[in-house]
Design a protein around this motif. Sequence first.
Motif, short mmCIF file in Angstrom:
data_model
loop_
_atom_site.label_atom_id
_atom_site.label_comp_id
_atom_site.label_asym_id
_atom_site.label_seq_id
_atom_site.Cartn_x
_atom_site.Cartn_y
_atom_site.Cartn_z
N LEU A 19 0.87 -0.94 -0.30
CA LEU A 19 -0.22 -0.32 0.21
C LEU A 19 0.97 1.44 -0.18
O LEU A 19 0.69 2.07 -0.60
CB LEU A 19 -1.11 0.04 1.61
CG LEU A 19 -2.10 1.50 1.04
CD1 LEU A 19 -3.34 1.15 -0.02
CD2 LEU A 19 -2.74 1.05 2.42
N PRO A 20 1.41 1.55 1.06
CA PRO A 20 2.85 2.72 1.00
C PRO A 20 3.25 3.08 -0.70
O PRO A 20 3.05 4.34 -0.97
CB PRO A 20 4.01 2.82 1.59
CG PRO A 20 2.50 0.86 2.40
CD PRO A 20 2.27 0.65 2.09
N GLU A 21 3.60 2.19 -1.02
CA GLU A 21 4.51 2.18 -2.55
C GLU A 21 3.46 2.64 -3.25
O GLU A 21 3.57 3.77 -4.57
CB GLU A 21 4.62 0.86 -3.11
CG GLU A 21 6.04 0.32 -1.86
CD GLU A 21 6.81 -0.76 -2.84
OE1 GLU A 21 6.86 -0.82 -4.12
OE2 GLU A 21 6.84 -2.07 -1.88
N VAL A 22 1.99 1.92 -3.52
CA VAL A 22 0.95 2.30 -4.78
C VAL A 22 0.61 4.48 -4.03
O VAL A 22 0.73 4.68 -5.15
CB VAL A 22 0.04 1.16 -4.65
CG1 VAL A 22 -1.67 2.07 -5.43
CG2 VAL A 22 0.24 0.07 -4.54
N THR A 23 0.30 3.68 -2.97
CA THR A 23 0.24 5.55 -2.51
C THR A 23 1.08 6.56 -3.42
O THR A 23 0.34 7.22 -3.93
CB THR A 23 -0.05 5.57 -0.70
OG1 THR A 23 -0.46 4.66 -0.46
CG2 THR A 23 -1.23 6.63 -0.31
N ASP A 24 2.43 6.22 -2.67
CA ASP A 24 3.13 6.92 -3.66
C ASP A 24 3.26 7.10 -5.13
O ASP A 24 3.31 8.15 -5.06
CB ASP A 24 4.85 6.42 -2.76
CG ASP A 24 5.46 6.64 -1.36
OD1 ASP A 24 5.03 7.84 -0.73
OD2 ASP A 24 6.25 6.23 -0.87
#
Length: 87
Positions: A57-62
Amino acid sequence: MRLASVLSLCVCVSGCFGTTPVIEYRTRNVPVVIPCVEERAVVPSWATAKLKADSDLPEVTDAYMIELEQRKQYELELNAIIAGCEQ
């Protein structure tokens, strides 16, 4: 006869000096042909296109936040090209 012509000349000349000329400025809108920009905006490689299927999720959000900025910049470039053609 000569006196009458001199008096009429004086009256005519004095009429020129008695008033100040009125200067009026007018704006005229005339269409001017401006050549359109022939360049095309380069489509960037979007950040979400580089994501792997198993990204967390953090990679996708970034990636989506980066892509949002990329799209804003791309839209500004497109609007600048369109504005160059409309003037």
